[in-house]
Enzyme design. Structure first.
Site, PDB file in Angstrom:
ATOM      1  N   ARG A 269       1.026  12.010  -0.207  1.00 21.86           N
ATOM      2  CA  ARG A 269       2.309  11.969  -0.916  1.00 21.86           C
ATOM      3  C   ARG A 269       2.171  12.475  -2.351  1.00 21.86           C
ATOM      4  NH1 ARG A 269       5.509   6.449   0.996  1.00 21.86           N
ATOM      5  NH2 ARG A 269       6.224   7.298   2.977  1.00 21.86           N
TER       6      ARG A 269
ATOM      7  N   GLY B  33      10.741   6.119   7.310  1.00 25.13           N
ATOM      8  CA  GLY B  33      12.137   5.702   7.436  1.00 25.13           C
ATOM      9  C   GLY B  33      13.116   6.827   7.135  1.00 25.13           C
TER      10      GLY B  33
HETATM   11  C1  3PG Z   1       8.118   4.180   2.712  1.00 18.35           C
HETATM   12  O1  3PG Z   1       6.883   4.260   2.645  1.00 18.35           O
HETATM   13  O2  3PG Z   1       8.735   3.870   3.735  1.00 18.35           O
HETATM   14  C2  3PG Z   1       8.902   4.557   1.483  1.00 18.35           C
HETATM   15  O3  3PG Z   1       8.064   4.643   0.375  1.00 18.35           O
HETATM   16  C3  3PG Z   1      10.047   3.602   1.249  1.00 18.35           C
HETATM   17  O4  3PG Z   1       9.575   2.319   1.063  1.00 18.35           O
HETATM   18  P1  3PG Z   1      10.425   1.096   1.601  1.00 18.35           P
HETATM   19  O5  3PG Z   1      10.457   1.187   3.091  1.00 18.35           O
HETATM   20  O6  3PG Z   1       9.713  -0.132   1.095  1.00 18.35           O
HETATM   21  O7  3PG Z   1      11.812   1.231   1.013  1.00 18.35           O
HETATM   22 MG    MG Z   2       9.580   2.165   4.865  1.00 20.07          MG
END
Ligand code: 3PG
Ligand code: MG
Length: 391
Positions: free
Chosen positions: A35, A373
């Site tokens: 990332r 997500g």
């Molecule tokens: C992830 O790794 O899914 C993103 O950085 C978002 O994080 P979160 O799911 O805690 O919002």
């Molecule tokens: Mg997440």
């Protein structure tokens, strides 16, 4: 969506929202810096133009409390080591000290802020908090694809208050690759969908049916489909409340002429354990109380063949419990088939990115998304709030 290319960044304070929510081990060492690497082109671009760069991210889910476990200090060090230039670090993301550090930045200097989620206001998308963050900059850049499905202050709040709000290269590239491969693909388009639950991917499955030529199902979610087709899945994980839904999806696939592939054999185990006893069986021959933990070799071969002539492949979700060596082979065969094909292949992040890495195909596919997500959100046919906020 306006691009960072469309605005003048020279000598400007540029606030770059990145997603440096990277995995760390017990000693807080970063175990995967994908990332970070994915944002370097934008940082170089801004450095070349003498911008004053402010990097901001969340890390984990600290629930609005300061917690050294979720500090971005380590990440700032890693960024500095990769770029081979100093990266200043502020141990907060708002407040007097931060404002002062920003005002003292020279052109071409980088300042990284502490975890945005040390304030609950970030998650709550608090306006006053977004305003404070926005007051730090002349230009706001969202380069955090992986968190752009969240309606949070630094994602959707800041564009209301920053003088200019634009998309960074990674956000543009992720969204573009997704649309190119799913909504405007070279055909045949094959989607490989796995993972534990139908429930988590229901909306994605339904939406993908609109676009794909073939849909390949693996992972524990295949059990729910198999049971809905009348097979006795014995001790396997099944979402009983979704059996009718599963029937509906298969029916819809048929109506649309989508080739819908389910396992014909399975690797089962007598318990959910890395040392479990295992057996390869046809789908109607699971021993009493045993559970399916991977697709079987006949299925894997069939899936690999179905992938062979694809022109575009979207892969989201492992075929089995790939974290345990005994149940990785289905995922590995499918991953190799995707890597070997000449198709444009896009891999959803999160677990699937990890699986691709573990199967050594991460460098052999066309694109591994930095989003878990957020990628799924796109597969569900929804717009990303972070993108909408820039429109
Ligand atoms: C992830 O790794 O899914 C993103 O950085 C978002 O994080 P979160 O799911 O805690 O919002
Ligand atoms: Mg997440």
């Amino acid at each position: 969506m306006k691009s960072v290319r469309d605005v003048d960044v020279t000598s400007k304070a540029v606030f770059v929202r990145v997603d440096y929510n990277v995995p760390v081990d017990e000693k807080l060492n970063i175990t995967d810096d994908n990332r970070i690497l994915a944002t370097l082109d934008l940082i170089y671009y801004l450095l070349e133009r003498n911008a004053k760069i402010i990097l901001a991210s969340h890390m984990g889910r600290p629930n609005g409390k300061r917690d050294p476990k979720f500090s971005l200090a380590q990440v700032a060090k890693r960024v500095s080591r990769i770029l081979e230039i100093p990266v200043l670090f502020a141990d907060d993301c708002i407040g007097k000290t931060v404002s002062k550090m920003v005002s003292q930045l020279d052109n071409g200097q980088i300042l990284m802020l502490e975890n945005l989620r040390f304030y609950n206001e970030e998650k709550e998308n608090n306006e006053a908090f977004a305003k404070k963050l926005a007051s730090l900059c002349d230009v706001y850049v969202n380069n955090a694809f992986a968190v752009s499905h969240r309606d949070q202050a630094s994602v959707t709040g800041m564009p209301k208050f920053a003088p200019e709000s634009v998309a960074g290269f990674l956000l543009e590239k992720e969204v573009q690759s997704y649309y190119d491969s799913v909504e405007n693909p070279k055909r045949p388009l094959v989607a490989v969908i796995g993972g534990a639950k139908v429930s988590g991917k229901l909306a994605a499955l339904e939406n993908m049916l609109k676009f794909v030529d073939k849909l390949i199902i693996g992972g524990a979610m295949a059990n729910t489909f198999l049971k809905s087709q009348g097979f006795d899945t014995k001790g396997s994980m099944v979402e009983e409340d979704l059996l009718q839904t599963a029937v509906g999806i298969v029916k819809k696939a048929k109506e649309k002429g989508v080739d819908f592939l389910l396992p014909i054999d399975l690797i089962c185990a007598d318990k959910f354990d890395k040392d479990a006893r295992v057996k390869e069986v046809l789908v109607d021959q699971i021993p009493d109380q045993w559970m399916a933990l991977d697709i079987g070799p006949k299925t894997a071969l069939r899936y690999a063949k179905a992938i062979q002539n694809a022109e575009t492949i979207v892969w989201n979700g492992p075929m089995g419990v790939f974290e345990m060596e005994k149940f990785i082979s289905g995922t590995r065969v499918v991953a190799d088939a995707i890597a070997d094909s000449s198709a444009f292949s896009i891999v959803g992040g999160g677990d699937t990115g990890l699986a691709a890495k573990k199967c050594n195909v991460a460098d052999k596919v066309s694109y591994v998304s930095t989003g878990g997500g957020a990628f799924l959100h796109l597969m569900e046919g929804k717009k990303l709030p972070g993108v909408v906020a820039l429109e």
